[in-house]
Design a protein around this motif. Structure first.
Motif, PDB file in Angstrom:
ATOM      1  N   ARG A 305     -12.785   4.778  -6.666  1.00  0.00           N
ATOM      2  CA  ARG A 305     -11.487   4.127  -6.750  1.00  0.00           C
ATOM      3  C   ARG A 305     -10.608   4.525  -5.588  1.00  0.00           C
ATOM      4  O   ARG A 305      -9.881   3.721  -5.019  1.00  0.00           O
ATOM      5  CB  ARG A 305     -10.831   4.522  -8.092  1.00  0.00           C
ATOM      6  N   PHE A 306     -10.679   5.767  -5.249  1.00  0.00           N
ATOM      7  CA  PHE A 306      -9.877   6.278  -4.153  1.00  0.00           C
ATOM      8  C   PHE A 306     -10.202   5.492  -2.895  1.00  0.00           C
ATOM      9  O   PHE A 306      -9.292   5.036  -2.183  1.00  0.00           O
ATOM     10  CB  PHE A 306     -10.202   7.770  -3.973  1.00  0.00           C
ATOM     11  N   ALA A 307     -11.474   5.296  -2.664  1.00  0.00           N
ATOM     12  CA  ALA A 307     -11.885   4.561  -1.484  1.00  0.00           C
ATOM     13  C   ALA A 307     -11.329   3.149  -1.554  1.00  0.00           C
ATOM     14  O   ALA A 307     -10.752   2.660  -0.565  1.00  0.00           O
ATOM     15  CB  ALA A 307     -13.419   4.527  -1.424  1.00  0.00           C
ATOM     16  N   LEU A 312      -6.950  -1.002  -0.128  1.00  0.00           N
ATOM     17  CA  LEU A 312      -5.882  -1.795  -0.744  1.00  0.00           C
ATOM     18  C   LEU A 312      -4.541  -1.430  -0.148  1.00  0.00           C
ATOM     19  O   LEU A 312      -3.696  -2.280   0.085  1.00  0.00           O
ATOM     20  CB  LEU A 312      -5.855  -1.549  -2.267  1.00  0.00           C
ATOM     21  N   GLU A 313      -4.343  -0.170   0.120  1.00  0.00           N
ATOM     22  CA  GLU A 313      -3.061   0.280   0.677  1.00  0.00           C
ATOM     23  C   GLU A 313      -2.840  -0.336   2.054  1.00  0.00           C
ATOM     24  O   GLU A 313      -1.771  -0.880   2.344  1.00  0.00           O
ATOM     25  CB  GLU A 313      -3.068   1.808   0.801  1.00  0.00           C
ATOM     26  N   ALA A 314      -3.869  -0.296   2.867  1.00  0.00           N
ATOM     27  CA  ALA A 314      -3.758  -0.864   4.200  1.00  0.00           C
ATOM     28  C   ALA A 314      -3.426  -2.333   4.107  1.00  0.00           C
ATOM     29  O   ALA A 314      -2.499  -2.814   4.766  1.00  0.00           O
ATOM     30  CB  ALA A 314      -5.088  -0.655   4.941  1.00  0.00           C
ATOM     31  N   ALA A 597       5.298  -7.383  -2.301  1.00  0.00           N
ATOM     32  CA  ALA A 597       4.412  -6.649  -1.407  1.00  0.00           C
ATOM     33  C   ALA A 597       4.745  -5.174  -1.459  1.00  0.00           C
ATOM     34  O   ALA A 597       3.866  -4.322  -1.545  1.00  0.00           O
ATOM     35  CB  ALA A 597       4.539  -7.205   0.027  1.00  0.00           C
ATOM     36  N   GLU A 598       6.059  -4.924  -1.486  1.00  0.00           N
ATOM     37  CA  GLU A 598       6.513  -3.535  -1.546  1.00  0.00           C
ATOM     38  C   GLU A 598       6.017  -2.886  -2.832  1.00  0.00           C
ATOM     39  O   GLU A 598       5.517  -1.772  -2.845  1.00  0.00           O
ATOM     40  CB  GLU A 598       8.051  -3.482  -1.498  1.00  0.00           C
ATOM     41  N   ARG A 599       6.159  -3.616  -3.889  1.00  0.00           N
ATOM     42  CA  ARG A 599       5.799  -3.074  -5.178  1.00  0.00           C
ATOM     43  C   ARG A 599       4.296  -2.768  -5.238  1.00  0.00           C
ATOM     44  O   ARG A 599       3.865  -1.691  -5.648  1.00  0.00           O
ATOM     45  CB  ARG A 599       6.152  -4.068  -6.273  1.00  0.00           C
ATOM     46  N   ALA A 600       3.515  -3.753  -4.805  1.00  0.00           N
ATOM     47  CA  ALA A 600       2.068  -3.559  -4.806  1.00  0.00           C
ATOM     48  C   ALA A 600       1.695  -2.350  -3.981  1.00  0.00           C
ATOM     49  O   ALA A 600       0.892  -1.512  -4.394  1.00  0.00           O
ATOM     50  CB  ALA A 600       1.380  -4.811  -4.242  1.00  0.00           C
ATOM     51  N   LEU A 601       2.329  -2.290  -2.908  1.00  0.00           N
ATOM     52  CA  LEU A 601       2.045  -1.184  -2.019  1.00  0.00           C
ATOM     53  C   LEU A 601       2.405   0.127  -2.684  1.00  0.00           C
ATOM     54  O   LEU A 601       1.643   1.096  -2.665  1.00  0.00           O
ATOM     55  CB  LEU A 601       2.831  -1.365  -0.722  1.00  0.00           C
ATOM     56  N   ALA A 602       3.563   0.105  -3.319  1.00  0.00           N
ATOM     57  CA  ALA A 602       4.013   1.338  -3.993  1.00  0.00           C
ATOM     58  C   ALA A 602       3.026   1.739  -5.072  1.00  0.00           C
ATOM     59  O   ALA A 602       2.668   2.904  -5.222  1.00  0.00           O
ATOM     60  CB  ALA A 602       5.405   1.111  -4.593  1.00  0.00           C
ATOM     61  N   GLU A 607      -0.994   5.402  -7.089  1.00  0.00           N
ATOM     62  CA  GLU A 607      -2.320   5.669  -7.652  1.00  0.00           C
ATOM     63  C   GLU A 607      -3.103   6.554  -6.717  1.00  0.00           C
ATOM     64  O   GLU A 607      -3.778   7.505  -7.125  1.00  0.00           O
ATOM     65  CB  GLU A 607      -3.059   4.353  -7.895  1.00  0.00           C
ATOM     66  N   LEU A 608      -2.961   6.199  -5.492  1.00  0.00           N
ATOM     67  CA  LEU A 608      -3.650   6.985  -4.485  1.00  0.00           C
ATOM     68  C   LEU A 608      -3.231   8.443  -4.560  1.00  0.00           C
ATOM     69  O   LEU A 608      -4.056   9.353  -4.556  1.00  0.00           O
ATOM     70  CB  LEU A 608      -3.324   6.421  -3.105  1.00  0.00           C
ATOM     71  N   THR A 609      -1.923   8.599  -4.643  1.00  0.00           N
ATOM     72  CA  THR A 609      -1.400   9.957  -4.721  1.00  0.00           C
ATOM     73  C   THR A 609      -1.999  10.683  -5.923  1.00  0.00           C
ATOM     74  O   THR A 609      -2.474  11.808  -5.829  1.00  0.00           O
ATOM     75  CB  THR A 609       0.133   9.938  -4.870  1.00  0.00           C
ATOM     76  N   GLY A 610      -1.968   9.950  -7.098  1.00  0.00           N
ATOM     77  CA  GLY A 610      -2.515  10.552  -8.336  1.00  0.00           C
ATOM     78  C   GLY A 610      -3.970  10.932  -8.137  1.00  0.00           C
ATOM     79  O   GLY A 610      -4.379  12.044  -8.456  1.00  0.00           O
TER      80      GLY A 610
END
Lengths: 876, 374
Positions: A305-307, A312-314, A597-602, A607-610
């Protein structure tokens, strides 16, 4: 058979001596003697000889014996077709009966044979009654004589039919029949009622009751015996059961079985506990394994998922930037649109101002033109108004009250009338002057012309030239002068009120008013046209127009062009506004995209952070995974072991429920047995009591006895039923025979009786019933009376005549029998007796009749063979 | 030598409900006193034992007094030994009876209530077959075939029931094998149930009732005195009289014209025993009405001398001849009635009860006319 002699010795009053009646011949024989002379004795002795056996001493025989005792002897000589015989009977001491041939004295029969001989005489052959026919005091000699007077009276009132029937019956059935019927009736009456039902209290009813009672007793005892047997059976069963239950082996077995079942139950329970524990452990191990597997799985999934999230973040960032760009562009477009709107609006405002100004100038010019016109109209209107006012003033001066002219006209008319009246009433003055004279007379200073007529309306003075003054006085108040005066006054008042001199003037004024009114109307119409709303309105209009027209300038532009410019400007404003709105929407959308877009990114970032936190540092991740995998392997192993343990336990598991059920069952069996023992003992005790009670009462013996008694009672009842049947049958047979005999003899006897009856009713005509042959009516001296009820005399006469009829019948059959009458006609008067004797004599031509009577006088005239009693004593 | 009295069917307690009241007590008493007469015969014959092969008591519940008196009577004859077998009237089902008996059992009375050998004295075994129920439905003596007894002991069977279907109760299933004595090697088989004495075979007898209770069997009540010399020896069986009342049937076959009264008088037992005789005269044949009446009169005349005398004339027909009818009347209505009744009584087409009624009516008419003075 005919009697020729009767002798008796030692009979009743003839104690120690005897009498004889010899020489009894054919035809009528009369033994007439006073009472107590021995007639009835003779009769009774004769009866006994023929009907009482010499061996017996019944009442009839006892009655023959003298009070002093002795042995009655009766002897009679008879003649039959077979010869002449002497019959002798002695009763009591030396009793004997003999029949001797009269001629030779040869003993024909004695004792029982003699009795049979005699019986043969009186009982005749097969054709019916024979031997002797007896009548005694209206009652047949064969009847018992104990009938009371009351009974006799009753019988005396019987009808002919009944009487003759009775006679025939007694003759045909005889005493034996009557006795048999009586005996049968008596026996039957002891058993049953007249209707054939068992007679209450009688042996038959008692037997039925006894049988029913025994039936009931037997039934009751049978029930008791059955109960006893049932109780015994039940007790036996109880005892068997008790023995079973209480046998030591059985009890031991039961206890053993309970103990075994209990142990089995406990073992099964323990095993169950172990299994449950193992199962819990296995479940725990399984949970551990599941947790380990989950942990490993989680780690792996997180890494993956992290990968993914990184990518997704990019992507999210890129999208956001694009959105920001679009937002900015949209903002610019929006500003441009707003500017365009402002410009368009300013242009529109300008165009509108221009147009407004132009229109105002145009209106002022129009107002000035209108003002001039209005002012002219006003001037004309003013003139018109003045004209109207003038005319109105004139009219006002000429005005007459509306009704005044009419009133005036009325007064004038009245005046004319009144004047005419006055004139008619006024004296007329007329002077016809002589020639040559004129105007010599003046009235009230006016000369009268020749031939002039003047009416005097008031006191007047005639001045006669040359003569003097002639005063004429008229009576006042009369002839309409006053009314005229008052009318004149009213007219004057009216005229004054109107200000006219007379009616003509008033009319002239009216005409003038009309003209003026016409002119006024015209003037008013003109004014109305000029100033429809009145002059003040015109003035106001003028003022308004003055105001409007003030400032009026020259308008140079073309108003139409101006208006077209304005429309174009307005269209431009609208278009620019539309454009601005579109730009706004684009900007909003762009903003929204940016936010998203901002929200999705956030979200991705978070999640990434978690995940990053969970995954730990990048470099430790592989080690961590390996660690988790090893833990899972451990957990798997533990679980498998626990599972194996469970399986093994389960395989060896006992059925706890079954064991428990069995234990309970065994327990209940044991308890039940105990309870049953108690119950059975109780029941057995109760049964014991019952059985002992019934056994002590020897109920079976009693039952057997009751059955035997019932059988006996049944047999006795059957006997009685048979008795009733036989008696009923016998009575039926006797009744039938009696009825038949009666019917058999009735008609022939009636046939014989008929001529005899005719004799009896010699002085009357008798009509006979065709069917019964009995007298129905008797016509005597033209009076016909029914023969319904018979007098005593008639009854006895009928009895005698019936005997005679019978005797004729028998004689015709070749069996003549003597008729013996003992005071048979006590109720009959002498006349009737005589007639009876005519009948007897007529009958006696070939018939022996013996009459015993005490009525010497009555019978003295009868003729016939008169018999005498002479002393007699037996030979030897 | 072993001697005993064999008896059965005492039916103590029987009440004789069909008998006149005054006779009943005597009959009952006779059933009780027969115990004394049995004992008398035992002593006279040198027997020490009395075997009672069933039906000692008439019902399963004799009254307590009756039972106790019977037991007391037995006890009174000690040292005579009484052996009681339950029969069909007092079967083992009558447990109240047997319990009461046991409770008051005298020492010299033995109850044979179990089907097993009882050695009553050395060398003498009784093999009883007590009736288990009123109708056992099987041969209760079967067990005797296999029953072991001491060597050299006498084997005496004791049973109650029919060997043919001539049982008193008309049963049929529970028939005792007639050759049971030989089959089971019995020296003697003492049977009860049949009230008449009867030899089945030399070793098997019905003793008959010691006191008769019905008009079925000829002769007074009897028992058997049995002597056994030793095992296998033929028993010596001697009938002995024990009856008090003599129940007799007297068949009287009459011919028309025969003087029935005389015929009866000739055949009646002598005067001295009449008090103890119950006599049933069964008349048959034909009689003239007068003779019939005379027979009735003769029976009625002599009846009081007997304990009981009944005339059964069901089978006696009445003959009528014209002379008989003449006794009624030679002519007239009465004669007509008699003629008609006679015809009716002889009319085969009529139901029998009508004929009977007509015949009875005719006889009655005779009797009326006989009684009339003529």
């Amino acid at each position: 058979m005919k009697l020729t002699a009767l002798r008796l010795h030692n009979v009743r009053r003839f104690a120690g001596r005897g009498i004889a009646v010899e020489g009894i011949g054919d035809g009528v024989n009369v033994l007439c003697a006073v009472n107590e002379f021995g007639k009835s004795t003779c009769f009774d002795a004769l009866h006994a000889l023929f009907f009482q056996p010499h061996t017996g001493t019944p009442g009839a025989v006892q009655g023959l014996r003298p009070y002093s005792g002795g042995n009655p002897l009766v002897e009679a000589d008879i003649r039959t077709g077979e010869g002449a015989f002497r019959l002798t009977k002695q009763y009591y001491g030396g009793r004997r009966a003999t029949v001797r041939e009269l001629a030779t004295g040869r003993l024909v029969a004695q004792a029982d044979e003699a009795e049979r001989f005699i019986a043969g005489l009186v009982q005749g052959g097969t054709s019916g009654p024979a031997g002797l026919l007896w009548v005694r005091q209206g009652i047949t000699g064969i009847d018992r004589r104990a009938k009371s007077d009351e009974e006799g009276e009753k019988r005396a009132r019987e009808t002919v039919l009944t009487s003759v029937q009775g006679e025939v019956e007694s003759l045909t059935g005889g005493r034996r029949m009557a006795q048999a019927v009586a005996a049968c009736e008596e026996e039957l009456s002891r058993l049953v009622t007249a209707t054939g039902r068992p007679k209450a209290g009688g042996p038959y009813a008692q037997a039925i009751e006894e049988r029913d009672r025994l039936l009931e007793a037997e039934r009751k005892l049978a029930g008791e015996v059955r109960e006893l047997r049932e109780a015994l059976d039940r007790r036996r069963a109880l005892r068997v059961r008790l023995a079973e239950l209480e046998s030591p082996e059985q009890q031991a077995t039961r206890q053993r079985e309970v103990a075994q079942a209990e142990a089995a139950f406990a073992a099964a329970k323990a095993h169950g506990e172990a299994l449950r524990t193992a199962e819990v452990e296995a479940a725990l191990a399984r949970n551990g394994r599941d947790a380990a597997a989950q942990a490993l799985d989680g780690q792996r999934r997180n890494a993956a998922r992290f990968a993914v999230l990184r990518e997704l973040e990019a992507e999210g960032r890129r999208k956001r930037d694009e959105a920001l760009e679009r937002q900015r562009a949209a903002g610019e477009a929006g500003q441009a649109a707003a500017l365009a709107v402002d410009a368009a609006e300013a242009a529109e405002r300008e165009a509108r101002d221009l147009l407004t100004r132009l229109e105002r100038a145009l209106r002022a010019r129009d107002a000035a033109e209108a003002l001039a016109v209005t002012r002219q109209a006003y001037a004309k209107a003013e003139a018109g108004r003045a004209e109207v006012e003038t005319i109105q003033a004139e009219l006002k001066a000429l005005a007459l009250p509306a009704a005044a002219v009419k009133q005036l006209e009325a007064v004038e008319t009245e005046l004319v009338g009144l004047r005419a009246v006055v004139a008619a009433h006024a004296p007329l003055l007329r002077i016809d002057y002589r020639e040559g004279v004129s105007a010599a007379i003046a009235l009230d200073g006016v000369a009268l012309a020749d031939g002039e007529e003047r009416a005097l309306t008031r006191n007047a003075v005639l001045e006669i030239e040359g003569v003097g003054r002639l005063g004429l006085t008229l009576p006042q108040g009369a002839d309409g002068q006053d009314d005229l005066g008052r009318a004149e006054a009213r007219r004057l008042t009216l005229l004054e009120g109107l200000g006219v001199s007379g009616l003509a003037e008033a009319r002239a004024r009216e005409s003038a008013i009309r003209d003026l009114s016409g002119r006024l109307e015209l003037a008013k119409q003109r004014l109305g046209l000029l100033a429809p709303d009145g002059l003040p309105a015109l003035q106001e209009k003028i003022a308004r127009l003055e105001a409007q027209s003030a400032g009026a300038a020259e308008a140079s532009e073309d108003p139409e062009a101006m208006r077209g410019a304005l429309v174009a400007a307005e269209a431009r404003v609208t278009a620019s506004r539309m454009e601005q709105r579109g730009a706004q929407a684009a900007r909003d959308q762009a903003s929204a995209t940016v936010v998203e877009a901002e929200r999705a990114l956030a979200s991705v970032a978070s999640e990434l952070t978690g995940l990053a936190a969970m995954l730990g540092a990048e470099e430790g991740r592989a080690a961590r995974e390996a660690e988790l995998a090893s833990a899972l392997a451990d957990a798997e192993r533990i679980w498998a072991a626990a599972q194996a343990q469970v399986e093994s336990l389960r395989a060896g598991a006992a059925d706890v429920a079954g064991a428990e059920a069995k234990y309970r069952r065994m327990r209940s069996v044991a308890d039940g047995a105990t309870a049953e023992i108690g119950k059975l003992r109780e029941e057995a005790a109760e049964l014991n009591g019952r059985i002992r009670g019934q056994a002590d009462a020897a109920v079976a013996e009693a039952w057997q006895e009751a059955r035997d008694k019932l059988a006996t009672a049944g047999a006795r009842l059957a006997t009685l039923e048979r008795e009733v049947a036989l008696l009923t049958r016998l009575r039926g047979a006797l009744d039938t025979a009696r009825t038949e005999a009666r019917e058999h003899y009735f008609a022939p006897v009636m046939r014989e009786l008929r001529p005899l009856l005719g004799l009896l009713f010699e002085d009357a005509t008798v009509t006979f019933d065709e069917e019964t042959l009995l007298p129905r009516t008797v016509s005597r001296n033209g009076l016909e009376e029914p023969v319904g009820v018979l007098s005593g005399g008639m009854r006895e006469q009928l009895a005698v005549l019936t005997r005679l009829a019978f005797a004729r019948l028998l004689a015709k059959d070749g069996q003549p029998a003597p008729v013996i009458l003992d005071d048979a006609l006590v109720y009959s008067d002498d006349d009737r007796i005589e007639r009876m004797f005519d009948a007897l004599h007529r009958q006696a031509s070939n018939q022996q009749i013996i009459v015993f009577s005490c009525r010497q006088r009555a019978f003295a005239e009868l003729g016939g063979n008169s018999l005498q009693m002479v002393p007699w004593s037996p030979e030897g | 030598m072993f001697r005993f009295i064999h008896s059965s069917d005492l039916h103590i307690g029987k009440r004789f409900g069909t008998m006149p009241e005054e006779l009943r007590g005597r009959l009952r008493d006779a059933r009780h006193t027969v115990l004394d007469r049995l004992a008398l015969q035992a002593r006279a014959g040198g027997a020490g034992t009395i075997l009672l092969a069933g039906d000692c008591f008439d019902t399963e519940t004799p009254s307590p007094a009756m039972l106790r008196q019977a037991l007391a009577a037995m006890a009174g004859h000690a040292p005579l030994r009484w052996i009681l077998l339950p029969g069909n009237h007092d079967s083992l089902l009558a447990d109240e009876l047997w319990a009461a008996t046991r409770a008051a059992l005298p020492a010299n009375v033995l109850l044979a209530t179990e089907p097993g050998p009882i050695e009553i004295e050395p060398g003498v075994a009784i093999l009883p077959a007590p009736c288990t129920t009123r109708r056992p439905g099987r041969d209760l003596t079967e067990w005797m075939d296999r029953a072991a007894t001491a060597d050299g002991a006498l084997r005496i069977g004791l049973a109650h029931g029919a060997i043919q279907s001539f049982s008193e109760d008309g049963g049929g299933l529970d028939i005792i094998a007639p050759d049971r004595a030989s089959r089971a090697g019995l020296d003697y088989l003492a049977l009860g149930d049949w009230h008449g004495q009867m030899r089945i075979e030399p070793r098997c007898w019905y003793s008959g009732a010691p006191e008769q209770d019905r008009f079925k069997h000829e002769g007074p009540g009897r028992a058997l005195l049995v002597a056994l010399a030793g095992p296998g020896a033929m028993p010596e069986v001697t009938p002995v009289e024990t009856g008090s009342f003599d129940w007799r049937m007297l068949p009287l076959e009459l011919l028309s014209g025969e003087d029935a009264a005389t015929a009866l008088a000739e055949r009646l037992p002598s005067g001295s025993v009449r008090r103890q005789v119950l006599l049933r005269v069964v008349a048959s044949g034909r009689q003239r009405p007068q003779a019939r009446a005379a027979l009735d009169a003769a029976v009625a005349a002599v009846a009081p001398e007997f304990a009981h005398l009944v005339l059964d004339a069901e089978a006696l027909a009445t003959d009528c001849e014209s002379a008989d009818l003449d006794a009624i009347d030679r002519a007239g209505a009465l004669r007509q009635a008699a003629d008609r009744l006679l015809a009716e009584s002889q009319d085969e087409a009529r139901p029998s009860n009508e004929r009977e009624a007509a015949r009875d009516a005719l006889v009655r008419l005779f009797s009326y006319c006989e009684a009339m003075p003529s």
